[in-house]
Design a protein around this motif. Structure first.
Motif, PDB file in Angstrom:
ATOM      1  N   ARG A 326       0.829  -1.203   0.000  1.00 47.20           N
ATOM      2  CA  ARG A 326       0.000   0.000   0.000  1.00 47.20           C
ATOM      3  C   ARG A 326       0.866   1.256   0.000  1.00 47.20           C
ATOM      4  NH1 ARG A 326      -3.143  -0.622  -2.235  1.00 47.20           N
ATOM      5  NH2 ARG A 326      -4.013  -2.355  -1.094  1.00 47.20           N
ATOM      6  N   THR A 327       2.029   1.188   0.650  1.00 44.24           N
ATOM      7  CA  THR A 327       2.899   2.358   0.775  1.00 44.24           C
ATOM      8  C   THR A 327       4.244   2.182   0.107  1.00 44.24           C
ATOM      9  OG1 THR A 327       3.813   1.563   2.874  1.00 44.24           O
ATOM     10  CG2 THR A 327       1.844   2.965   2.980  1.00 44.24           C
ATOM     11  N   GLY A 328       4.616   0.948  -0.217  1.00 43.70           N
ATOM     12  CA  GLY A 328       5.948   0.704  -0.780  1.00 43.70           C
ATOM     13  C   GLY A 328       7.017   0.524   0.267  1.00 43.70           C
ATOM     14  N   ARG A 329       6.635   0.473   1.541  1.00 46.74           N
ATOM     15  CA  ARG A 329       7.631   0.257   2.581  1.00 46.74           C
ATOM     16  C   ARG A 329       8.127  -1.187   2.545  1.00 46.74           C
ATOM     17  NH1 ARG A 329       5.260   2.702   8.156  1.00 46.74           N
ATOM     18  NH2 ARG A 329       7.287   3.664   8.539  1.00 46.74           N
ATOM     19  N   GLN A 515      -1.512  20.385  -2.079  1.00 52.97           N
ATOM     20  CA  GLN A 515      -0.237  20.984  -1.731  1.00 52.97           C
ATOM     21  C   GLN A 515       0.916  20.011  -1.936  1.00 52.97           C
ATOM     22  OE1 GLN A 515      -2.961  20.708   0.261  1.00 52.97           O
ATOM     23  NE2 GLN A 515      -2.391  20.465   2.423  1.00 52.97           N
ATOM     24  N   LYS A 516       2.103  20.579  -2.107  1.00 52.65           N
ATOM     25  CA  LYS A 516       3.340  19.838  -2.316  1.00 52.65           C
ATOM     26  C   LYS A 516       3.311  18.977  -3.573  1.00 52.65           C
ATOM     27  CE  LYS A 516       4.868  21.519   1.546  1.00 52.65           C
ATOM     28  NZ  LYS A 516       5.824  22.644   1.543  1.00 52.65           N
ATOM     29  N   GLY A 517       2.402  19.292  -4.479  1.00 53.86           N
ATOM     30  CA  GLY A 517       2.354  18.569  -5.743  1.00 53.86           C
ATOM     31  C   GLY A 517       1.655  17.232  -5.691  1.00 53.86           C
ATOM     32  N   LEU A 518       0.922  16.926  -4.621  1.00 54.88           N
ATOM     33  CA  LEU A 518       0.146  15.684  -4.567  1.00 54.88           C
ATOM     34  C   LEU A 518      -0.896  15.676  -5.677  1.00 54.88           C
ATOM     35  CD1 LEU A 518      -0.581  15.159  -0.764  1.00 54.88           C
ATOM     36  CD2 LEU A 518       0.682  13.595  -2.240  1.00 54.88           C
ATOM     37  N   LYS A 519      -0.963  14.573  -6.410  1.00 57.29           N
ATOM     38  CA  LYS A 519      -1.925  14.478  -7.512  1.00 57.29           C
ATOM     39  C   LYS A 519      -2.773  13.223  -7.358  1.00 57.29           C
ATOM     40  CE  LYS A 519       1.117  16.861 -10.790  1.00 57.29           C
ATOM     41  NZ  LYS A 519       1.903  16.744 -12.040  1.00 57.29           N
ATOM     42  N   SER A 533       7.776  12.805  -4.762  1.00 60.78           N
ATOM     43  CA  SER A 533       8.934  12.093  -5.310  1.00 60.78           C
ATOM     44  C   SER A 533       8.701  11.620  -6.737  1.00 60.78           C
ATOM     45  CB  SER A 533       9.271  10.880  -4.431  1.00 60.78           C
ATOM     46  OG  SER A 533       8.211   9.935  -4.468  1.00 60.78           O
ATOM     47  N   GLY A 534       7.452  11.619  -7.175  1.00 58.11           N
ATOM     48  CA  GLY A 534       7.101  11.097  -8.490  1.00 58.11           C
ATOM     49  C   GLY A 534       6.560   9.685  -8.441  1.00 58.11           C
ATOM     50  N   ARG A 535       6.765   9.000  -7.322  1.00 67.52           N
ATOM     51  CA  ARG A 535       6.230   7.650  -7.163  1.00 67.52           C
ATOM     52  C   ARG A 535       4.719   7.727  -6.940  1.00 67.52           C
ATOM     53  NH1 ARG A 535       5.827   3.681  -2.954  1.00 67.52           N
ATOM     54  NH2 ARG A 535       6.479   5.197  -1.371  1.00 67.52           N
ATOM     55  N   LYS A 536       4.023   6.658  -7.319  1.00 62.26           N
ATOM     56  CA  LYS A 536       2.562   6.656  -7.221  1.00 62.26           C
ATOM     57  C   LYS A 536       2.083   5.548  -6.289  1.00 62.26           C
ATOM     58  CE  LYS A 536       2.177   6.381 -11.748  1.00 62.26           C
ATOM     59  NZ  LYS A 536       3.483   6.823 -12.267  1.00 62.26           N
ATOM     60  N   VAL A 579       1.804   9.764   4.037  1.00 58.21           N
ATOM     61  CA  VAL A 579       2.899  10.130   4.943  1.00 58.21           C
ATOM     62  C   VAL A 579       3.902   8.988   5.077  1.00 58.21           C
ATOM     63  CG1 VAL A 579       3.452  10.658   7.356  1.00 58.21           C
ATOM     64  CG2 VAL A 579       1.573  11.842   6.209  1.00 58.21           C
ATOM     65  N   GLN A 580       3.414   7.774   5.285  1.00 63.84           N
ATOM     66  CA  GLN A 580       4.329   6.646   5.435  1.00 63.84           C
ATOM     67  C   GLN A 580       5.071   6.353   4.135  1.00 63.84           C
ATOM     68  OE1 GLN A 580       2.100   3.367   7.130  1.00 63.84           O
ATOM     69  NE2 GLN A 580       2.186   4.263   9.180  1.00 63.84           N
ATOM     70  N   ALA A 581       4.401   6.535   3.009  1.00 67.73           N
ATOM     71  CA  ALA A 581       5.063   6.339   1.721  1.00 67.73           C
ATOM     72  C   ALA A 581       6.134   7.399   1.499  1.00 67.73           C
ATOM     73  CB  ALA A 581       4.033   6.390   0.592  1.00 67.73           C
ATOM     74  N   THR A 582       5.859   8.614   1.897  1.00 63.14           N
ATOM     75  CA  THR A 582       6.841   9.690   1.750  1.00 63.14           C
ATOM     76  C   THR A 582       8.042   9.441   2.662  1.00 63.14           C
ATOM     77  OG1 THR A 582       5.072  11.242   1.199  1.00 63.14           O
ATOM     78  CG2 THR A 582       7.186  12.188   1.888  1.00 63.14           C
TER      79      THR A 582
END
Length: 652
Positions: A326-329, A515-519, A533-536, A579-582
């Motif tokens: 879910r987060t890539g951790r 904000q911060k470019g979240l899409k 970061s560009g990751r999705k 947040v956890q992904a970031t």
């Protein structure tokens, strides 16, 4: 040749799920049986390595940097083929196949939040080439040691000539796996992974290849003490209960019920709570305490260390890239380093020496409980190789920093940029008192609120974080929630903005930007959240469904049990994922920089990197500075880290 899709079938006398691929392939009895492949996505061919050698063009391709090798769970193929090529003297003893030349279809599926199993991924995606269901029986027959039978109790393994028709079926199964993997790759190619993520995956493989050394005398001493303690505890438990096998849950629960104290469940927390009330008869209390000691899962990690340790004295493969899809951790494997007990006892050196000398009497004299000492020393069994020491650094309060950065919570960011006392600052804001007047009980309230409430949690989240055990009363919990939310109004607004953007992307389409470019946008049945970061982040089959209080967001993902199921989400949960992904992206980039500065990461835990460095080379200060270098996509995010040096791993 540009690409080489690979799937192999193997034999080993080691149990793969229990020891991992590195120990499995390290066995002298390891062998690759079948090698199925496709060149440039063409026809699938299988080489029977029980009769033939791998053709020269394939041997060359395996080390050719111009050829991308592709597999589902590619770590298995890469590590197995490393051992194969070493035996052919095509690789040096300590050389590994370069992960930068490999791609992993499982990782591509995980990035999209899809199943990590080849069979489940193929079924979920509905690809035309499905996994052959005959595989489990064939693997049990050819890939594992044979079970002795009355006809041949000396048999050690089944060979192709023992079952020629099954062997041909095994070859067909191996070929079909490659077809299935390629079909999945075809389905996912419209969502390619970033090249930077492949670089991070290759780094992850290098970290797993390095492994970590085990303090063998400590692990051996712990196992001996553990076995001796278990024998004594079991003898005592038999004497108290009169049961032949008090380890049997059914027998033990029946004994409790027959003695007037029935338990529906015997989970650790439930038993500890029952014992804490101190209203149980002595025999019931003693029996429960003894059974808790017998079921101490933490100390069994010493056995895992011994079982998974390879011939080089190290345990490899402790981390799974994109294990939390879910987060890539990362997720822990084998020793589960992401979930090790903390150290609380003092004089770790003394305790370690007593365990090595197996002096149980001294341990009980100084520390009361042998199981508790063994549990707290688990971390310290992870050590550097001779002539080296560990340098450990972790980001400070990384999730609190990231969520404040996203939400523009100015007072929080200012606290991080100055004194860094986030718990005191939170309490100061919540209770409107000067920072210097925040006492210990008030700081505790600020701490538990910071840890529990950032993702739209309420009183239940405070209880789960241990608020009641900290001395906070149940009546105080609603007020804590209210005061924290009032003090963090920008974070609260971030929850609502995130939920609104996600729902708009699902209902109206288009790209929603925060904000911060979240899409936020929808594509091919997935809801995507693109990070700075560009990751999705991806949510499969995301949609809106009408609920009691209006439209609810649902998607399909891994539930608590095996298999994919419908899951619900909301603003605070999406913020938690973001947040956890970031935080994951920040750690990943920090570890990549550490490698470039010759800091050898050997494992990592949540937001902490553990490096193995030669004596006299590197320092905590330098490692901290490298980790805290601003990243291009978050230059205004205030980072800090703390660390230590040690001859063994611990929680400083």
């Amino acid at each position: 040749m540009e690409t080489l899709n690979i799937d192999i079938e193997t034999y080993s006398d080691e149990d793969l799920p229990n020891v991992g691929v590195y120990k499995y392939t390290d066995s002298p009895n390891f062998e690759i049986l079948l090698f199925a492949y496709a060149i440039d996505h063409g026809k699938v061919t299988c080489v029977d390595l029980t009769e033939n050698e791998l053709p020269e063009d394939l041997l060359v391709a395996l080390t050719d940097p111009e050829v991308i090798k592709i597999a589902f769970n590619a770590q298995f193929e890469r590590v197995a083929l490393t051992h194969y090529l070493r035996r052919l003297n095509r690789l040096e003893k300590d050389q590994w196949l370069d992960a930068r030349q490999w791609h992993d279809t499982m990782v591509e599926a995980n990035e999209l939040g899809l199943p990590a199993s080849l069979k489940q991924a193929a079924a979920y995606l509905g690809v035309p080439q499905q996994k052959d269901t005959r595989g489990v029986r064939l693997i049990n027959f050819f890939s594992k040691p044979a079970k002795p039978t009355k006809a041949n109790n000396m048999r050690k393994r089944n060979l192709p000539e023992d079952a020629p028709e099954d062997w041909q079926t095994f070859i067909d199964y191996n070929i079909q796996d490659v077809r299935t993997e390629m079909a999945i790759a075809d389905k996912l190619k419209r969502f390619p992974m970033k090249s930077s993520e492949w670089a991070l995956w290759a780094m992850d493989q290098r970290i797993n290849d390095r492994g970590v050394a085990i303090d063998v005398p400590l692990a051996d001493g712990a196992v001996q003490l553990m076995e001796s303690q278990n024998d004594n505890n079991l003898t005592q438990l038999k004497a108290i209960t009169g049961l032949e096998n008090p380890n049997s849950l059914k027998q033990f629960k029946s004994w409790l019920a027959n003695n007037g104290h029935p338990f529906d469940k015997l989970g650790k927390a439930l038993v500890q709570d029952a014992l804490a009330k101190k209203d149980l008869p002595d025999n019931i209390s003693q029996a429960l305490q003894l059974r808790l000691k017998l079921s101490n899962a933490s100390t069994k990690k010493y056995l895992k260390m011994e079982n998974a340790r390879c011939s080089d004295g190290r345990v490899h493969g402790l981390l799974q890239f994109y294990g939390a899809n879910r987060t890539g951790r990362w997720a822990g494997r084998l020793l589960q380093v992401q979930n090790l007990p903390r150290n609380y006892i003092g004089e770790l050196d003394t305790a370690r020496q007593l365990v090595k000398s197996q002096d149980g009497e001294a341990i009980e004299w100084f520390y009361d409980s042998i199981p508790e000492v063994l549990k707290q020393l688990i971390r310290t069994a992870l050590i550097p190789k001779p002539g080296h020491r560990l340098i450990v650094c972790d980001f400070s309060a990384i999730e609190a920093r990231v969520i404040a950065w996203y939400a523009h919570e100015k007072w929080t960011l200012e606290a991080f940029r100055t004194h860094g006392k986030i718990y005191e600052a939170t309490a100061s804001q919540m209770f409107n008192i000067p920072l210097k007047e925040v006492d210990k009980p008030t700081r505790q309230k600020g701490k538990v609120a910071t840890l529990a409430l950032g993702y739209q949690g309420s009183t239940g989240a405070l209880e789960a974080m241990g608020a009641l055990k900290m001395g906070i009363t149940e009546d105080e919990l609603p007020e804590l929630v209210e005061k924290w939310r009032k003090a963090n109004s920008h974070i609260v607004q971030f929850w609502y903005d995130t939920e609104k953007a996600a729902k708009a992307a699902l209902s109206d389409g288009g790209v929603q930007v925060l904000q911060k470019g979240l899409k936020f946008y929808k594509k091919g049945g997935f809801l995507f959240i693109q990070l700075p970061s560009g990751r999705k982040l991806a949510y499969a089959k995301a949609r809106l469904e009408e609920g009691t209080y209006g439209p609810q967001m649902v998607y399909e993902g891994q539930g608590d049990r095996v298999g994919f199921t419908k899951l619900h989400t909301y603003g605070g949960k999406l913020v938690e994922n973001i947040v956890q992904a970031t935080a994951r992206d920040l750690l990943a980039e920090a570890m990549y920089r550490l490698e470039q500065h010759s800091y050898r990461v050997i494992f990592h835990i949540h937001d902490e990197a553990v490096t193995e460095m030669p004596e006299g080379v590197g320092s905590v200060a330098e490692m901290r500075d490298i980790m805290c270098e601003p990243v291009s996509w978050a230059k205004d995010l205030p980072l800090n880290a703390a660390g230590f040096e040690s001859s063994y791993y611990m929680k400083d």
